[in-house]
Design a protein around this motif. Structure first.
Motif, PDB file in Angstrom:
ATOM      1  N   SER A  54       0.818  -1.208   0.000  1.00 38.06           N
ATOM      2  CA  SER A  54       0.000   0.000   0.000  1.00 38.06           C
ATOM      3  C   SER A  54       0.852   1.257   0.000  1.00 38.06           C
ATOM      4  O   SER A  54       0.606   2.208  -0.759  1.00 38.06           O
ATOM      5  N   ASP A  55       1.876   1.279   0.868  1.00 35.08           N
ATOM      6  CA  ASP A  55       2.736   2.465   0.954  1.00 35.08           C
ATOM      7  C   ASP A  55       3.456   2.732  -0.360  1.00 35.08           C
ATOM      8  O   ASP A  55       3.547   3.876  -0.823  1.00 35.08           O
ATOM      9  N   GLN A 114       1.177   4.293  -2.903  1.00 34.12           N
ATOM     10  CA  GLN A 114       0.936   5.707  -2.612  1.00 34.12           C
ATOM     11  C   GLN A 114       2.165   6.559  -2.905  1.00 34.12           C
ATOM     12  O   GLN A 114       2.041   7.746  -3.206  1.00 34.12           O
ATOM     13  N   GLN A 115       3.357   5.940  -2.819  1.00 34.95           N
ATOM     14  CA  GLN A 115       4.595   6.672  -3.077  1.00 34.95           C
ATOM     15  C   GLN A 115       4.957   6.694  -4.558  1.00 34.95           C
ATOM     16  O   GLN A 115       5.965   7.298  -4.942  1.00 34.95           O
ATOM     17  N   ALA A 147      -4.568  -0.350  -3.600  1.00 33.93           N
ATOM     18  CA  ALA A 147      -4.271   1.063  -3.381  1.00 33.93           C
ATOM     19  C   ALA A 147      -4.233   1.827  -4.698  1.00 33.93           C
ATOM     20  O   ALA A 147      -4.699   2.970  -4.786  1.00 33.93           O
ATOM     21  N   GLU A 148      -3.693   1.200  -5.751  1.00 36.04           N
ATOM     22  CA  GLU A 148      -3.653   1.851  -7.067  1.00 36.04           C
ATOM     23  C   GLU A 148      -5.064   2.086  -7.598  1.00 36.04           C
ATOM     24  O   GLU A 148      -5.371   3.163  -8.140  1.00 36.04           O
ATOM     25  N   ALA A 160      -6.813   4.876  -5.760  1.00 31.61           N
ATOM     26  CA  ALA A 160      -6.319   6.199  -6.158  1.00 31.61           C
ATOM     27  C   ALA A 160      -6.814   6.580  -7.547  1.00 31.61           C
ATOM     28  O   ALA A 160      -7.119   7.745  -7.818  1.00 31.61           O
ATOM     29  N   GLU A 215      -5.762  11.405  -8.125  1.00 37.88           N
ATOM     30  CA  GLU A 215      -4.764  10.655  -8.875  1.00 37.88           C
ATOM     31  C   GLU A 215      -4.324  11.423 -10.120  1.00 37.88           C
ATOM     32  O   GLU A 215      -3.139  11.442 -10.470  1.00 37.88           O
ATOM     33  N   PRO A 220       3.364   7.729   4.422  1.00 38.11           N
ATOM     34  CA  PRO A 220       2.039   8.309   4.122  1.00 38.11           C
ATOM     35  C   PRO A 220       1.184   8.539   5.363  1.00 38.11           C
ATOM     36  O   PRO A 220       0.365   9.461   5.390  1.00 38.11           O
TER      37      PRO A 220
END
Length: 362
Positions: free
Chosen positions: A70-71, A74-75, A136-137, A140, A146, A184
């Motif tokens: 997940s991190d 998001q990164q 997570a993608e 977003a 996004e 995050p």
């Protein structure tokens, strides 16, 4: 199992696994080392607990893998780059276990059985990691954020952007801000402060919280390190972003906190780029000092503080929590030992001494 537990708990194995993961993926290497270390430690703990249990990763290990996926999503780290780093770390662990097992005389069949169990555990963790990365993608992608985040990343990487929409204008002037925030979960307060300096964009780029703002943001002096560039049009932001990332790394290494202007960090950023020349200067100007002697280190530290305060003994003494006469005595002893004075001479002489002192103390 005791052998594997010992290797996964070994700080040297952790450090080597982190290096292997960063070496295998440029995008993982672009993340702060502490960020890669945080997840690697959690995954090694998960492997150890699974091997000591029934052989399947428990809830904490699966949660660590899920958080990693997940991190990284998001990164902005693609799943392929994530897997490259993960597999490199896993390969290093297996090699370390095999080497230690052979050294200890563990029979080959038992080593093979142990490696097979490690593979089963890491495959399970990798699946969970990829699954959460994808979740997570997709989450977003369903938001307008996004699109803004992709625009921010394209601009800062110098990639073409089809059309700029509000709040950006092709002829507008924006400052690039790069922060040391890499987790995050900790991005909320600094992101709000950056948004308040808008109009602009904010999000994770190359593993760090970054933003485009209309004005200089107000960030706490004791907060995470951050660098702000001069204003530029969107088409000219990529070179400034690259410089800001270098400056941020230099500022973090120097122990600075809070927000700093890029121009104010010019010397601090440029000098680490040629460490060999800095070491040469240190040897030339400080060759009479012994870096293992605590008193000699006090002399060098005092001289560096005196330069930082423009030769003001009272300010140097206040920073070092000593009497002004102590500062004067240390500087006199430094002059006697080196045959030179950091505080006399032109700009070039002073800059050389500043660089030499920093290199020598490091």
């Amino acid at each position: 199992m005791r052998l594997v537990a010992g290797r996964t708990a070994d700080p040297e194995v952790l450090a080597a696994a982190v290096r292997a993961a960063r070496a295998a993926s440029d995008l993982v290497a672009a993340l702060p080392e502490r960020e890669v270390r945080r997840h690697t430690r959690a995954l090694l703990d998960g492997v150890r607990s699974a091997l000591q249990g029934d052989g399947d990763p428990g809830p904490s290990a699966l949660a660590a893998a899920a958080l990693l996926g997940s991190d990284r999503a998001q990164q902005g780290v693609p799943v392929a780059a994530l897997l490259d780093g993960f597999q490199a770390g896993r390969s290093h662990l297996v090699e370390a276990v095999i080497a230690e097992g052979r050294r200890c005389g563990v029979p080959a069949d038992e080593l093979l059985d142990g490696v097979t169990r490690i593979d089963h555990i890491t495959i399970t963790l990798a699946r969970r990691m990829v699954q959460e990365h994808r979740v997570a993608e997709l989450a977003a992608a369903r938001t307008a954020r996004e699109g803004s985040l992709l625009t921010l990343r394209h601009l800062l990487h110098g990639e073409p952007v089809e059309s700029l929409t509000a709040p950006l204008s092709p002829t507008g002037q924006y400052r690039c801000v790069v922060t040391a925030v890499s987790d995050p979960a900790l991005a909320g307060p600094p992101e709000q402060a950056l948004a308040a300096a808008g109009p602009g964009l904010c999000g994770f780029v190359d593993g760090r919280l970054a933003a485009l703002t209309g004005t200089v943001p107000v960030l706490p002096l004791d907060g995470p390190t951050a660098v702000v560039t001069p204003p530029a049009e969107p088409s000219g932001l990529a070179p400034l972003y690259a410089l800001a990332r270098q400056a941020l790394q230099a500022a973090e290494s120097a122990g600075l906190t809070g927000l700093h202007r890029l121009a104010d960090l010019a010397l601090l950023t440029a000098t680490p780029a040629d460490a060999e020349l800095g070491a040469l200067l240190a040897g030339s100007l400080l060759g009479a000092l012994d870096p293992t002697d605590p008193f000699h280190r006090e002399l060098a530290g005092t001289a560096l503080a005196q330069l930082a305060h423009g030769g003001r003994t009272d300010r140097t003494a206040a920073e070092l929590h000593v009497h002004p006469n102590t500062v004067k005595y240390r500087l006199r002893r430094l002059r006697e030992l080196t045959g030179d004075d950091p505080l006399t001479g032109g700009v070039e002489h002073t800059a050389h001494w500043w660089w030499a002192l920093r290199s020598w103390l490091a």
